[in-house]
Design a protein around this motif. Structure first.
Motif, PDB file in Angstrom:
ATOM      1  N   ALA A 540      68.473  37.274  -5.723  1.00  0.00           N
ATOM      2  CA  ALA A 540      68.290  36.327  -4.619  1.00  0.00           C
ATOM      3  C   ALA A 540      69.352  36.465  -3.536  1.00  0.00           C
ATOM      4  O   ALA A 540      69.416  35.662  -2.632  1.00  0.00           O
ATOM      5  CB  ALA A 540      68.304  34.905  -5.166  1.00  0.00           C
ATOM      6  N   ARG A 541      70.185  37.494  -3.631  1.00  0.00           N
ATOM      7  CA  ARG A 541      71.268  37.641  -2.660  1.00  0.00           C
ATOM      8  C   ARG A 541      70.703  37.749  -1.246  1.00  0.00           C
ATOM      9  O   ARG A 541      69.834  38.563  -0.970  1.00  0.00           O
ATOM     10  CB  ARG A 541      72.083  38.908  -2.982  1.00  0.00           C
ATOM     11  N   ASN A 542      71.192  36.885  -0.379  1.00  0.00           N
ATOM     12  CA  ASN A 542      70.797  36.843   1.038  1.00  0.00           C
ATOM     13  C   ASN A 542      69.374  36.333   1.260  1.00  0.00           C
ATOM     14  O   ASN A 542      68.956  36.170   2.405  1.00  0.00           O
ATOM     15  CB  ASN A 542      70.935  38.215   1.718  1.00  0.00           C
ATOM     16  N   LEU A 543      68.629  36.082   0.167  1.00  0.00           N
ATOM     17  CA  LEU A 543      67.245  35.655   0.337  1.00  0.00           C
ATOM     18  C   LEU A 543      67.172  34.297   1.026  1.00  0.00           C
ATOM     19  O   LEU A 543      66.461  34.125   2.022  1.00  0.00           O
ATOM     20  CB  LEU A 543      66.557  35.591  -1.033  1.00  0.00           C
ATOM     21  N   LEU A 544      67.946  33.331   0.500  1.00  0.00           N
ATOM     22  CA  LEU A 544      67.962  31.998   1.097  1.00  0.00           C
ATOM     23  C   LEU A 544      68.483  32.054   2.528  1.00  0.00           C
ATOM     24  O   LEU A 544      67.927  31.422   3.433  1.00  0.00           O
ATOM     25  CB  LEU A 544      68.818  31.062   0.242  1.00  0.00           C
ATOM     26  N   GLN A 545      69.528  32.839   2.746  1.00  0.00           N
ATOM     27  CA  GLN A 545      70.112  32.956   4.081  1.00  0.00           C
ATOM     28  C   GLN A 545      69.097  33.510   5.082  1.00  0.00           C
ATOM     29  O   GLN A 545      69.002  33.040   6.226  1.00  0.00           O
ATOM     30  CB  GLN A 545      71.346  33.852   4.024  1.00  0.00           C
ATOM     31  N   LEU A 597      55.335  35.846   2.669  1.00  0.00           N
ATOM     32  CA  LEU A 597      55.607  35.717   4.099  1.00  0.00           C
ATOM     33  C   LEU A 597      56.969  35.071   4.337  1.00  0.00           C
ATOM     34  O   LEU A 597      57.668  35.419   5.290  1.00  0.00           O
ATOM     35  CB  LEU A 597      54.512  34.879   4.771  1.00  0.00           C
ATOM     36  N   MET A 598      57.339  34.121   3.474  1.00  0.00           N
ATOM     37  CA  MET A 598      58.639  33.464   3.626  1.00  0.00           C
ATOM     38  C   MET A 598      59.783  34.434   3.366  1.00  0.00           C
ATOM     39  O   MET A 598      60.795  34.417   4.075  1.00  0.00           O
ATOM     40  CB  MET A 598      58.759  32.291   2.644  1.00  0.00           C
ATOM     41  N   ALA A 599      59.623  35.264   2.356  1.00  0.00           N
ATOM     42  CA  ALA A 599      60.715  36.165   1.951  1.00  0.00           C
ATOM     43  C   ALA A 599      60.153  37.574   1.757  1.00  0.00           C
ATOM     44  O   ALA A 599      59.870  37.978   0.626  1.00  0.00           O
ATOM     45  CB  ALA A 599      61.362  35.662   0.670  1.00  0.00           C
ATOM     46  N   PRO A 600      59.959  38.323   2.851  1.00  0.00           N
ATOM     47  CA  PRO A 600      59.427  39.691   2.729  1.00  0.00           C
ATOM     48  C   PRO A 600      60.273  40.524   1.769  1.00  0.00           C
ATOM     49  O   PRO A 600      61.501  40.440   1.763  1.00  0.00           O
ATOM     50  CB  PRO A 600      59.537  40.227   4.165  1.00  0.00           C
ATOM     51  N   GLY A 601      59.609  41.298   0.937  1.00  0.00           N
ATOM     52  CA  GLY A 601      60.315  42.129  -0.033  1.00  0.00           C
ATOM     53  C   GLY A 601      60.480  41.476  -1.387  1.00  0.00           C
ATOM     54  O   GLY A 601      61.143  42.033  -2.270  1.00  0.00           O
ATOM     55  N   CYS A 602      59.881  40.270  -1.572  1.00  0.00           N
ATOM     56  CA  CYS A 602      60.064  39.578  -2.855  1.00  0.00           C
ATOM     57  C   CYS A 602      59.061  40.039  -3.911  1.00  0.00           C
ATOM     58  O   CYS A 602      59.004  39.474  -4.998  1.00  0.00           O
ATOM     59  CB  CYS A 602      59.965  38.065  -2.661  1.00  0.00           C
ATOM     60  N   GLU A 603      58.254  41.062  -3.597  1.00  0.00           N
ATOM     61  CA  GLU A 603      57.281  41.587  -4.551  1.00  0.00           C
ATOM     62  C   GLU A 603      57.643  43.029  -4.902  1.00  0.00           C
ATOM     63  O   GLU A 603      57.276  43.963  -4.186  1.00  0.00           O
ATOM     64  CB  GLU A 603      55.867  41.524  -3.954  1.00  0.00           C
ATOM     65  N   GLN A 621      47.455  33.760  -9.766  1.00  0.00           N
ATOM     66  CA  GLN A 621      48.732  34.167 -10.356  1.00  0.00           C
ATOM     67  C   GLN A 621      49.811  34.164  -9.283  1.00  0.00           C
ATOM     68  O   GLN A 621      49.531  34.298  -8.089  1.00  0.00           O
ATOM     69  CB  GLN A 621      48.620  35.562 -10.987  1.00  0.00           C
ATOM     70  N   SER A 622      51.052  34.015  -9.718  1.00  0.00           N
ATOM     71  CA  SER A 622      52.175  34.013  -8.778  1.00  0.00           C
ATOM     72  C   SER A 622      53.458  34.262  -9.543  1.00  0.00           C
ATOM     73  O   SER A 622      53.567  33.909 -10.722  1.00  0.00           O
ATOM     74  CB  SER A 622      52.262  32.662  -8.058  1.00  0.00           C
ATOM     75  N   LEU A 623      54.418  34.873  -8.880  1.00  0.00           N
ATOM     76  CA  LEU A 623      55.764  34.929  -9.445  1.00  0.00           C
ATOM     77  C   LEU A 623      56.384  33.548  -9.320  1.00  0.00           C
ATOM     78  O   LEU A 623      56.209  32.859  -8.307  1.00  0.00           O
ATOM     79  CB  LEU A 623      56.636  35.948  -8.701  1.00  0.00           C
ATOM     80  N   ALA A 624      57.113  33.133 -10.344  1.00  0.00           N
ATOM     81  CA  ALA A 624      57.745  31.822 -10.324  1.00  0.00           C
ATOM     82  C   ALA A 624      58.922  31.817  -9.352  1.00  0.00           C
ATOM     83  O   ALA A 624      59.569  32.838  -9.133  1.00  0.00           O
ATOM     84  CB  ALA A 624      58.217  31.450 -11.723  1.00  0.00           C
ATOM     85  N   GLY A 628      60.663  38.146  -6.375  1.00  0.00           N
ATOM     86  CA  GLY A 628      61.640  39.216  -6.510  1.00  0.00           C
ATOM     87  C   GLY A 628      61.778  39.707  -7.938  1.00  0.00           C
ATOM     88  O   GLY A 628      62.360  40.757  -8.184  1.00  0.00           O
ATOM     89  N   GLY A 629      61.243  38.966  -8.887  1.00  0.00           N
ATOM     90  CA  GLY A 629      61.346  39.316 -10.298  1.00  0.00           C
ATOM     91  C   GLY A 629      61.184  38.057 -11.127  1.00  0.00           C
ATOM     92  O   GLY A 629      60.580  37.075 -10.694  1.00  0.00           O
ATOM     93  N   GLY A 630      61.742  38.066 -12.331  1.00  0.00           N
ATOM     94  CA  GLY A 630      61.629  36.901 -13.192  1.00  0.00           C
ATOM     95  C   GLY A 630      60.256  36.794 -13.829  1.00  0.00           C
ATOM     96  O   GLY A 630      59.640  37.803 -14.184  1.00  0.00           O
ATOM     97  N   PHE A 631      59.758  35.576 -13.969  1.00  0.00           N
ATOM     98  CA  PHE A 631      58.506  35.326 -14.671  1.00  0.00           C
ATOM     99  C   PHE A 631      57.312  35.310 -13.720  1.00  0.00           C
ATOM    100  O   PHE A 631      57.381  34.757 -12.623  1.00  0.00           O
ATOM    101  CB  PHE A 631      58.566  33.994 -15.416  1.00  0.00           C
TER     102      PHE A 631
END
Length: 676
Positions: A540-545, A597-603, A621-624, A628-631
């Motif tokens: 999640a580095r820089n993702l929120l920013q 759309l909110m965070a391009p590159g999270c897939e 279906q969706s990533l939780a 970017g990863g996880g469940f």
């Protein structure tokens, strides 16, 4: 504003006053003309429908005493375009301003004699004598002035206008200095009122982000990455003033420091980073306004050495995730629908606390579950807690809990041991654990913070309710400087299916509505839900920013997507309330597209492959979490599809280490275990 005279006139909205720059030989003057919106410039004054200032010529002549022969030479046309109406120069008095010129024609100060003494021009002559260079320069100045006014209006009225085109135009036109001063003024002026509630801190925070946008524009695509460290000592005094609540002084100190960072692209980008860091300081203070919704009471203090233990479910965000993130949550308003779940039949998150005789803090963090590897941090003095605001410091979360819960006070003159003995009759031992991997996307850290706070409150005899815990976690994460929204703790502390909402205002308050879907829907939902660990740890580095930056810039795609996030959450509420699995599946799919759309590159590519392979088996279906990863969570078409999912994934190359987990709905939320 140009003329006090004009400001006193009763002007209708169909009167047009124009300034013209003219040049006659070496003489350069400004001349002002006035017309009515209904006037026909070409129509002869003899025509019955001809007008000046939207009135018949005869009325104008009667009101002013002007004679027609003073306007037109015999034999010339007698239209408004050719009427020598407009005073330009007095023989001994110099140029005519607005006051004694067109101001008199509109009924202001002046007299007929002075009008007659002046050298006058017709509109046709004015246009023929226009100095194009001066006129273009003025229009350019007017363009940039209007741009700065547009910026001011958009920021102060908190509208969703994208200001980047204004910033780029100003920089290309060399007007960045005036623009930066305007943004400084808005940011500093935001502290005049409403600062107690944090309402104006949101405006100031966005202003500082806008200044960063301008600095990056000035760098012209050079100077390195915008995301990066913002810890140069030269900016620390400005940060200190902002942290202390001196908004005006902090903004001024930032501007003073900025002046030394404008000479090279790399310095401009680094200055932009520090402005974003300053904006985060103000954003944290705005979100801390939620502290007023924390209500902690006094109860009976349990005995020394008696453990107070709580467990929590994880959460699945069904729709609306990201709309709970400040500043989106309080500038647009947020809505997130989620559900509490046990993973593989157990509560995955827990904490326990007890008072101990020795006046110190013993903080233990377990990874891999309660019996897993533990990391122990001992705090004997207050200085051991000073790094509670540095997320990567040892035991940072547990230290932040100790500070935010009121267990100790860092500003106290008393030593840590003395505080603990005086307040609680001894020290505190605090443990936390989670069986979920780091970056799971299931809301672990925020839910864990809520569990820890509850354990500390209970072991020190303090009472709380779930609403207070939700807002306390929001406050704690600002102290910890990790930011983040409110949906994770709502998902893990409140059981069942629910929707959390926040309004477009400060102070930031979260309101939770527990949904009551049909019983058979809940049973069916449990049979159709599956969790797949993708093998990818979410980075999640820089993702929120990046998301906050895009929102502050009000990129049109971002604004539209946020609106759709909230709408999809409310659609998800309807799907659950009506008991429709197919509608819920559609909400999950839309939610994933909106997250991307909110965070391009999270897939990640492997996750995309996994989702494509599973598509025939799922309703949605969706990533939780942020992705970017996880469940990955699935709503399958048929019940009990674990083996079918495993078979598909085992036959799909390039997936890496994945695992499939069962999901059980949790209707209780945070649970207090029997004392021991």
């Amino acid at each position: 504003m140009t003329s006090q005279c004009v400001g006193r006139l009763e002007l209708a909205d169909d009167i047009i006053i124009q300034g013209h720059r003219i040049e006659v030989g070496r003489l350069k003057l400004s001349v002002y003309t006035v017309t009515g919106a209904q006037d026909d410039l070409e129509l002869s004054s003899d025509d019955s429908s001809a007008s000046f200032l939207n009135q018949r010529w005869s009325l104008f002549f009667s009101r002013t005493g002007i004679q027609p022969e003073e306007l037109w030479v015999r034999g010339e046309g007698r239209s408004l375009l050719e009427a020598r109406l407009f005073p330009v120069l007095f023989p001994r008095g110099g140029a005519v301003g607005l006051d004694g010129g067109v101001g008199w024609l509109l009924g202001g100060v002046g007299c007929l004699r002075r009008w007659r003494e002046a050298w006058r021009l017709s509109l046709k002559e004015v246009m023929s004598l226009t100095c194009q260079e001066a006129e273009l320069q003025w229009r350019e100045e007017l363009l940039f002035l209007a741009g700065r006014r547009r910026v001011t209006d958009a920021l102060r009225s908190r509208t969703d206008v994208c200001l980047l085109p204004c910033f780029r135009a100003a920089v290309l036109g060399g007007q960045q200095g005036a623009l930066l001063e305007t943004l400084d003024s808005i940011a500093a002026g935001s502290g005049k009122q409403g600062a107690e509630s944090g309402a104006e801190l949101g405006v100031a925070s966005r202003c500082l982000s806008c200044i960063a946008d301008v600095l990056v524009c000035m760098a012209g695509g050079r100077g390195g990455l915008r995301s990066g460290p913002a810890a140069n000592e030269a900016w620390s005094s400005a940060y200190f003033l902002l942290e202390e609540g001196d908004l005006r002084g902090g903004v001024k100190a930032l501007a003073t420091q900025r002046a030394d960072w404008l000479s090279r692209p790399d310095l401009l980008v680094r200055a932009a980073r520090h402005y974003e860091g300053a904006g985060q300081v103000l954003l944290r203070q705005a979100v801390m306004s939620s502290q007023r919704f924390i209500s902690i009471g006094r109860g009976e203090v349990p005995p020394l050495e008696e453990w107070q233990e709580v467990e929590c479910p994880a959460r699945l965000d069904l729709a609306g995730g990201w709309s709970d993130t400040p500043p989106v949550a309080f500038e647009h308003g947020g809505s997130v629908t989620n559900v509490s779940v046990k993973v593989d039949g157990r509560h995955p998150i827990g904490a326990r606390a007890r008072r101990i005789r020795k006046p110190r803090l013993l903080l233990v963090s377990h990874t891999g579950g309660r019996g897993g590897v533990s990391t122990e941090t001992v705090c004997d003095v207050l200085d051991d807690l000073r790094d509670h605001c540095q997320p990567h410091a040892p035991g940072a979360l547990l230290k932040a809990v100790c500070v935010c819960s009121g267990l100790v006070s860092l500003s106290s003159q008393h030593a840590l041991g003395d505080q603990l003995m005086q307040r609680w009759g001894g020290g505190v031992e605090l443990h936390s654990w989670s069986v979920l991997p780091t970056g799971s996307g299931l809301g672990t850290s925020s839910i864990l913070a809520g569990a820890l706070l509850a354990a500390v409150y209970r072991c020190t005899g303090q009472t709380y309710d779930t609403d207070s815990l939700i807002h306390a976690v929001l406050y704690l994460e600002q102290i910890l400087t990790t930011g983040g929204g409110w949906q994770d703790q709502v998902g893990g502390l409140v059981g069942g299916v629910k929707v959390g909402r926040s309004r477009a205002s400060l102070p930031l308050q979260v309101e939770v509505e527990r949904l009551t879907p049909p019983d058979d829907f809940l049973v069916s939902l449990e049979l159709h839900l599956l969790l797949v660990y993708t093998g990818k740890t979410r980075l999640a580095r820089n993702l929120l920013q990046d998301v906050v930056r895009s929102w502050y810039s009000r990129l049109p795609t971002m604004v539209q997507n946020v609106q759709q996030l909230v709408a999809n959450s409310e659609e998800c509420v309807r799907a659950c309330s009506e008991g429709s699995l197919s509608s819920l599946g559609g909400c999950l799919d839309r939610s994933w597209q909106q997250k991307k759309l909110m965070a391009p590159g999270c897939e990640p590519a492997s996750v995309r492959t996994m989702m494509e392979a599973l598509r025939p088996l799922v309703l949605g279906q969706s990533l939780a979490g942020a992705g970017g990863g996880g469940f990955l969570y699935l709503l399958t078409r048929e019940p009990r599809q674990r083996e079918a999912v495993l078979q598909v994934l085992n036959n799909t190359p390039g997936l890496g280490d994945f695992s499939v987990h069962s999901v059980e709905l949790d209707m209780d939320g945070i649970t207090v275990l029997p004392t021991s």
